[in-house]
Design a protein around this motif. Structure first.
Motif, short mmCIF file in Angstrom:
data_model
loop_
_atom_site.label_atom_id
_atom_site.label_comp_id
_atom_site.label_asym_id
_atom_site.label_seq_id
_atom_site.Cartn_x
_atom_site.Cartn_y
_atom_site.Cartn_z
N VAL A 119 49.88 34.13 9.90
CA VAL A 119 50.62 35.07 10.67
C VAL A 119 49.50 35.93 10.92
CG1 VAL A 119 52.36 36.74 10.49
CG2 VAL A 119 52.69 34.44 9.29
N GLY B 107 53.50 38.24 14.02
CA GLY B 107 54.39 38.85 13.15
C GLY B 107 54.88 40.30 13.81
N THR C 44 50.75 33.79 3.82
CA THR C 44 51.03 34.28 5.23
C THR C 44 49.74 34.93 5.97
OG1 THR C 44 51.96 36.22 4.70
CG2 THR C 44 53.51 34.32 4.91
N ILE D 291 50.91 32.69 14.09
CA ILE D 291 52.17 33.07 14.88
C ILE D 291 52.00 34.59 14.94
CG2 ILE D 291 53.73 33.00 12.79
CD1 ILE D 291 55.95 31.86 14.51
N GLY E 21 59.61 29.56 12.10
CA GLY E 21 59.31 30.69 11.19
C GLY E 21 59.37 30.82 9.87
N TYR E 22 59.87 31.83 9.55
CA TYR E 22 60.03 32.23 7.94
C TYR E 22 60.75 31.03 7.24
CZ TYR E 22 61.49 34.65 3.98
OH TYR E 22 61.75 34.92 2.57
N ARG F 42 64.67 34.11 10.90
CA ARG F 42 63.98 33.50 12.34
C ARG F 42 64.47 34.02 13.59
NH1 ARG F 42 64.38 27.44 9.74
NH2 ARG F 42 62.96 27.80 7.92
N ASN G 240 57.01 26.15 6.22
CA ASN G 240 56.57 27.24 7.22
C ASN G 240 56.43 26.88 8.89
OD1 ASN G 240 53.85 25.83 7.73
ND2 ASN G 240 53.23 26.70 5.98
N TRP G 241 56.11 27.74 9.81
CA TRP G 241 56.30 27.68 11.07
C TRP G 241 55.53 26.49 11.51
CZ3 TRP G 241 52.39 27.26 14.65
CH2 TRP G 241 51.17 27.87 14.32
N TRP H 295 57.47 36.04 14.55
CA TRP H 295 57.88 35.70 13.31
C TRP H 295 58.37 36.74 12.57
CZ3 TRP H 295 56.46 37.50 8.50
CH2 TRP H 295 56.20 36.88 7.42
#
Length: 314
Positions: free
Chosen positions: A248, A170, A244, A168, A66-67, A196, A92-93, A191
Motif C-alpha cells: 500500500v 491508500g 501493508t 494499491i 482491498g482491505y 473496501r 489482501n488486494w 484502499w
C-alpha cells in the motif's frame, strides 16, 4: 623471385580497434535505451492486467479489491479516528485480483493463511508463498524470484517469498511537519483501512483516481528482503502491522526514482525507471507520470472523495 607479403602494421591494428571501441560506445546507450523502453512497456502492461483483473473483481463482488483485515500500518495517522478491526473474509488486494489473473490455484491458500494469523501454514502453502507472480514485478527493477524473508514473515512462511513491485493507493496524505516518518491521511483512496471501496464511492471519477502504481524502494535492497517497504510476501500477514507497507502506498510526497538508503520509501510511489513511474487508474487507463508532476495533482489523484477533478492535459 621473392613474393611480397602484405599485413596490418601494429599502428593500423590499434587504429581499427580504437574505431570499433568508439562505435560500441556510441551504440551502447542506444541499445540500453531500447531495452529500457521495452521494459517500461512491459511494466505498463503488467499494471494494465492488474487493473483489468480489479475491474473483473468489482463486477463480481461490487467492490474493488482491498482491505482484508490488516492492522493499521506503522507511521500512518488515519485522521485520529477510532478503529476496530472488522471481520472481512479473503486475502489482501493481490490475492483477491489473482483470481482473475490466471492464478486461481495459487490465490486461495495464500488468501486464507495470509488473512488468518491463527492458522499455521502447511508445506503446500509455504511452497505457494515462494512462487513469484511475474505480473507483480517491474522488469526494470528485478526478476520475478522468491526473495529472502525477515521476521515476522520468515517465522510464518520460511526463508523466502514472492514479492510485488506495485502497490494499491491508500489515499492522499501529508507529511508530519515534526517527523518525516509519519504521514497524515487527508482523503481515503482505493484502499481503505477497515473497508473496501465500491465504484459508487469514488466521487472524483474513475479516470481521475489512482488504483495501483509502482512503489518506491531502496535501490540497494531490491533482493535483500529487508527494505521496510518490501518485507511482506504476496500472501501478506494480518498479524503484523508492517505488512501493508509492502503493498500500500499513499499520495503524500512527490514520487521519486529509487535511490540508495531511502528510509521513507515505504509510504511513497516511485520506480526504477528514469522516465517516471507508471500508475493504473480505476478506469483501467495506465499512464507514465513524471517525477516532477504537480504535487496538488498527485494528492487529488490519490483520493476518492476530495471532490477534485483535474485535467491531466494541462
Amino acid at each position: 623471385m621473392q613474393t611480397k607479403r602484405s599485413a596490418f602494421t601494429l599502428i593500423e591494428l590499434l587504429v581499427v580497434l580504437a574505431i570499433i571501441g568508439i562505435l560500441i560506445a556510441l551504440l551502447l546507450p542506444g541499445v540500453q535505451a531500447i531495452r529500457e523502453a521495452a521494459r517500461l512497456t512491459q511494466c505498463r502492461n503488467h499494471l494494465r492486467q492488474i487493473a483489468l483483473a480489479s475491474q473483473n473483481y468489482e463486477s463480481v463482488f461490487r467492490t474493488l479489491p482491498g482491505y482484508s483485515g490488516e492492522r493499521p500500518p506503522f507511521f500512518v495517522d488515519f485522521q485520529g479516528d477510532s478503529w476496530e478491526q472488522p471481520d472481512l473474509a479473503g486475502g489482501n488486494w493481490m490475492t483477491q485480483v489473482m483470481l482473475y489473473m490466471e492464478q486461481a490455484d495459487l490465490a486461495p491458500p495464500l488468501a486464507e493463511f495470509g488473512a488468518d494469523p491463527t492458522i499455521t501454514p502447511n508445506d503446500r502453502v509455504i511452497q505457494h508463498v515462494r512462487a513469484p507472480v511475474a505480473t507483480f514485478h517491474c522488469p526494470t527493477r528485478r526478476d520475478p524470484n522468491p526473495y529472502p524473508l525477515v521476521e515476522p514473515f520468515s517465522g510464518r512462511y520460511g526463508s523466502r517469498g514472492g514479492r510485488t513491485d506495485y502497490a494499491i493507493c491508500g489515499g492522499s496524505a501529508e507529511e508530519d511537519p515534526h517527523d518525516d516518518r509519519l504521514i497524515h491521511i487527508k482523503d481515503e483512496g482505493a484502499w481503505q483501512l477497515g473497508k473496501r471501496t465500491p465504484f459508487a464511492r469514488i466521487f472524483d471519477g474513475l479516470s481521475h483516481t489512482y488504483l495501483v502504481g509502482e512503489k518506491a524502494m531502496d535501490s540497494l535492497k531490491y533482493e535483500t528482503g529487508d527494505d521496510f517497504g518490501d518485507r511482506s510476501p504476496i500472501a501478506g500477514h494480518t498479524g503484523s502491522r508492517a505488512t501493508t507497507h509492502s503493498y500500500v502506498r499513499y499520495a503524500a510526497r512527490q514520487p521519486f526514482q529509487d535511490e540508495p538508503r531511502s528510509c521513507l520509501s515505504c509510504h511513497d510511489f516511485g520506480s526504477a525507471h528514469f522516465a517516471g513511474w507508471n500508475v493504473a487508474f480505476v478506469d483501467g487507463a495506465v499512464r507514465l507520470m513524471t517525477f516532477t508532476q504537480d504535487l496538488k495533482l498527485h494528492h487529488a489523484s490519490g483520493s476518492i472523495d476530495g471532490r477534485e477533478i483535474i485535467d491531466y492535459d494541462h
